[in-house]
Structure formats: structure tokens, C-alpha cells
Design a protein around this motif. Structure first.
Motif, short mmCIF file in Angstrom:
data_model
loop_
_atom_site.label_atom_id
_atom_site.label_comp_id
_atom_site.label_asym_id
_atom_site.label_seq_id
_atom_site.Cartn_x
_atom_site.Cartn_y
_atom_site.Cartn_z
N GLY A 96 -18.69 -9.55 23.18
CA GLY A 96 -19.74 -10.39 23.07
C GLY A 96 -20.53 -9.79 21.87
N GLY A 97 -21.63 -10.45 21.51
CA GLY A 97 -22.42 -9.93 20.50
C GLY A 97 -22.21 -11.12 19.43
N PRO A 98 -23.21 -10.88 18.19
CA PRO A 98 -23.10 -11.93 17.34
C PRO A 98 -21.46 -12.30 16.63
N LEU A 99 -21.32 -13.27 16.81
CA LEU A 99 -19.79 -13.80 16.08
C LEU A 99 -20.08 -15.16 15.54
N PRO A 100 -20.28 -15.29 14.27
CA PRO A 100 -20.42 -16.54 13.56
C PRO A 100 -19.05 -17.15 13.45
N PRO A 101 -19.37 -18.71 13.50
CA PRO A 101 -17.92 -19.62 13.50
C PRO A 101 -17.16 -19.14 12.51
N PRO A 102 -15.84 -18.99 12.51
CA PRO A 102 -14.81 -18.45 11.66
C PRO A 102 -14.35 -19.32 10.55
N ARG A 103 -14.26 -18.77 9.44
CA ARG A 103 -13.83 -19.54 8.23
C ARG A 103 -12.21 -20.04 8.59
N ALA B 182 -13.66 -23.39 18.44
CA ALA B 182 -13.88 -22.20 17.85
C ALA B 182 -14.46 -22.13 16.57
N LEU B 183 -13.67 -23.06 15.54
CA LEU B 183 -13.90 -23.44 14.52
C LEU B 183 -15.44 -24.13 14.43
N GLY B 184 -16.01 -24.68 15.22
CA GLY B 184 -17.19 -25.21 15.09
C GLY B 184 -18.19 -24.54 15.92
N GLY B 185 -17.92 -23.24 16.20
CA GLY B 185 -18.89 -22.29 16.76
C GLY B 185 -19.13 -22.65 18.17
N ARG B 186 -18.24 -23.34 18.83
CA ARG B 186 -18.22 -23.56 20.23
C ARG B 186 -17.35 -22.58 21.11
N GLY B 187 -17.78 -22.35 22.41
CA GLY B 187 -16.66 -21.55 23.18
C GLY B 187 -16.47 -20.06 22.87
N LEU B 188 -17.33 -19.64 21.92
CA LEU B 188 -17.23 -18.28 21.62
C LEU B 188 -17.92 -17.29 22.40
#
Length: 405
Positions: free
Chosen positions: A377-384, A351-357
């Protein structure tokens, strides 16, 4: 002290081997399930018949078949996942020469099949029938020992048996070893086997998702219709090292371990869930404070909710107590990866790399008694920065805070 980072990730799960296989399964929202052998008649009527089994996965690229025959399935999974983690971190054996590698693996049931076979032989034929081969692989720390042998790990070697809380606790122990300089690298995660007896026992405790009208089975975390979780086997392993060393050798930086906290709910029975979410939330809040954080500093929750009726209720209570106005987006990857085998841990790193979200598989009807709705669902940027939460039957609890490195 230099921060501890995750530079490698290896997985062997029902969806296949490697982090990409898990990411694809999470994004598709489709658990890979197979029929469990119920021929022994141990399962109750109308009980779960599916599990996220992994014995079909080809491990030969990372574990020679001749060596595999001398190992239990949890040991096979762990050795293959550990080798994958070392490969993904670009840390071959020659690069580890002269350094110290530690191992910490969580497990809920250990090497269940070999333990069952050994006990059956003793009961039916007497103590003399106990197989030394089965004994060496029947103990909970056998997979960690096999990883140490396969990877020439000469540091601390630990098996953590805290049920659902085992994977993050193993990472916390390993990160501490690295942070204190007692090792240069550490392999940490979980390994599990779901044999027919374990599956039947879980079914008799009504822990597993029950068959639905269409014949399928779904975990449905946080959903009003949830009936239990999907039991999963396999292994997920992270490689940890100090950030300054990782940057020096140009290793991939998958996540930084900001900190961890552990707790215990004394209201829990040995085989049941606790009933005091506020106690656990207070413990987590104090842990965040020691890390220099507040709940508002977290962008995402990778929840341990699995579809368990009581477990999801406790998880939701902790989240509500920590965020009275509502938590940040909540992911529940165990709807796909299943319970056990560390799939949630691997999903948090992805998830930190924006995968599997992806939206929670199987979720459709919010449970008004829980007051928590996972991300739809919807826009979800990779978390900090994210929180990985793991509450366990019997009262144990563990949380990891991971941040982008």
C-alpha cells in the motif's frame, strides 16, 4: 512494423462482467466466492469448499439466451468477454467488414462439464450413448471456435493448453499474428470452467486453499501461511491491433505490447512445479535484452503468484534472481481474481491505467524462505512499463511486457 496495442478489454469473472467490476474487486481486496457442489462425494475430507464461480453473472446483454443454451460455460464466458472487448474498443461489426479477426484463447481444463458427461455416458451406456452435442463442446478449442462464429473471425483460431501460462502465451501468439500482418485485429485471453470434478481433483492434489479456523478460505500469495489457490472460472479477453490503425480510428489505447518471452523448466514433473528459478530468470533476462530492456526498466510486476505453496516459491525465486537487490513493486491479483480465467492478464492492463493498484489480499506474514514481499500500500503511480509473469505446473513459463501507450 507498427507496434501492437491493446484497445479492448472484456471480462466475465465471479465479481461480475466488465473491467470496472474487476477493478472494483481488486481495489476492495475481496474475492467473490461461492460454495462448490460436493454432493457427488468426490472431495477429500476437510478440503476446499469454495471457488470463484461465475455462472450467476448475467450474460444476456452480450449473448442471447437461445444461443447460450447451445454452448458450454467456457464458450459462453468467452463469447461474452470477446463481445465486451470489441465494444470497449469501439469496433462494431460494420467497422470490421473487409478485415480479418483472429482468436487465441488459453484454457487449463477446457469444457470440463461436457467432457465429463460424455465420458460418463460412454462408460455406463456404451459408445452409442455419446452425444454429438456434448462432443462438439467437449474439445479444448470449442470456446475459440464459438468466439470465431459469434464475432465473424476469419483469421487464425488457436486454443492454448499450457495451464497457468496459457493466457499470456495466447496474447503472444495473437500479437504475433497482428505484428506480421496476418490479421487486422486479434482477440486473445483465456476462458475456464471449474466444475465439481475439476475442483475435487485440484483438492486431491492439495492445490487449493484449505478452510481456515473461521470457515473462510484465502489464497494469501507470498504469505508464510499460504496453503493453496482459489480456483476461478470465467473469461478475460483483450483486443489487439496495430497502433497506427488504432490511432487512425481514435480507439482507446489501454496498453502497448512491448514484447514477450516464454521458457520451460525441465525440472518440473508433469503435475508439479519446477525447481530451477535461475534457468527461468536467465531466459527472461535474455528476452528483455531482445526487447532492448533491462530489469531496471520495469516499474511494476503483476505476478502470477496465487497462494500455491510450490508455485509462489518458484515465482519468488525467479524475481530474486532477476532483481538481486529486490524487485519493483509486486502485485498479486490472483488473491482476488483466483487462478485461471485470465484475471491476472486483465489486472495487468488495468494497472497501466492506474486501476486495481491495491495491496495483496490475504497477505500479512512474509515468508522468510521466499524473500519477496508484495506491495503493501501507499502511493503507487501508474507504471510506465510492467512485467506480467506466469509460471505453470509442468514447467511452462511465459512473460509479457506491457507499457503505457
Amino acid at each position: 512494423m507498427s507496434p501492437v496495442v491493446v484497445t479492448g478489454l472484456g471480462t466475465v469473472l465471479s465479481c461480475g462482467a466488465g473491467a470496472e467490476a474487476l477493478a472494483a474487486a481488486l481495489e476492495a481486496g475481496e474475492p467473490a466466492l461461492a460454495e462448490i457442489d460436493r454432493s457427488a462425494g468426490q472431495h477429500p475430507p476437510r478440503a476446499s469448499r469454495l471457488a470463484a464461480l461465475a455462472q450467476h453473472v448475467d450474460l444476456s446483454p452480450w449473448l442471447a439466451p437461445g444461443r447460450a443454451r447451445r454452448m458450454s460455460w467456457p464458450s459462453r464466458y468467452a463469447v461474452a468477454a470477446a463481445t465486451l472487448a470489441l465494444d470497449s474498443a469501439r469496433l462494431p461489426a460494420e467497422a470490421r467488414a473487409g478485415g480479418t479477426l483472429a482468436v487465441a484463447l488459453g484454457t487449463a481444463f477446457g469444457t470440463a462439464r461436457y467432457a465429463e458427461e460424455m465420458v460418463r455416458a460412454i462408460l455406463l451406456q456404451g459408445p452409442e450413448a455419446a452425444s454429438p452435442f456434448h462432443f462438439s463442446e467437449s474439445v479444448a478449442n470449442a470456446p475459440a471456435a464459438q468466439v470465431a462464429i459469434a464475432c465473424a473471425a476469419r483469421g487464425a483460431n488457436v486454443a492454448v493448453t499450457q495451464r497457468e501460462a496459457g493466457p499470456p502465451l495466447a496474447v503472444a501468439l495473437a500479437a504475433r499474428e497482428v505484428e506480421l500482418g496476418r490479421c487486422d485485429w486479434a482477440l486473445a485471453g483465456a476462458t475456464e470452467e471449474i466444475n465439481p470434478l475439476v475442483h475435487a481433483v485440484l483438492a486431491r492434489f492439495r492445490a487449493l486453499a484449505r478452510p481456515e479456523a473461521d470457515g473462510g478460505e484465502a489464497a494469501r500469495p507470498f504469505d508464510r501461511r499460504r496453503t493453496g489457490f482459489l480456483a476461478a472460472e470465467g473469461s478475460s479477453v483483450l483486443l489487439l491491433e496495430r497502433e497506427e490503425e488504432a490511432r487512425r480510428r481514435g480507439a482507446p489505447l489501454l496498453a502497448r505490447v512491448r514484447g514477450w518471452e516464454r521458457g520451460f523448466d525441465p525440472t518440473a514433473a508433469a503435475h508439479g512445479w519446477g525447481r530451477d528459478p535461475r534457468r527461468l530468470a536467465d531466459r527472461l533476462r535474455r528476452g528483455l535484452r531482445r526487447m532492448g530492456l533491462t530489469p531496471d526498466d520495469l516499474d511494476l510486476v503483476v505476478s502470477g503468484a496465487s497462494g500455491s505453496v510450490g508455485g509462489d516459491r518458484l515465482e519468488a525465486g525467479v524475481l530474486r534472481a532477476l532483481w538481486p537487490a529486490g524487485p519493483p513493486p509486486v502485485l498479486a491479483p490472483k488473491a482476488v481474481s483466483g487462478e485461471y480465467a485470465g484475471g491476472q492478464l486483465a489486472a495487468a492492463v488495468l494497472a497501466l491505467g492506474g486501476r486495481g493498484l491495491a495491496p495483496t489480499a490475504g497477505f500479512a506474514e512474509p515468508d522468510p524462505d521466499l524473500g519477496v514481499t508484495p506491495w503493501a500500500g501507499g502511493p503507487l503511480p501508474p507504471p510506465r512499463r510492467l512485467l506480467a509473469s506466469a509460471l505453470a505446473v509442468g514447467g511452462a513459463a511465459a512473460w509479457l511486457v506491457l507499457e503505457a501507450a
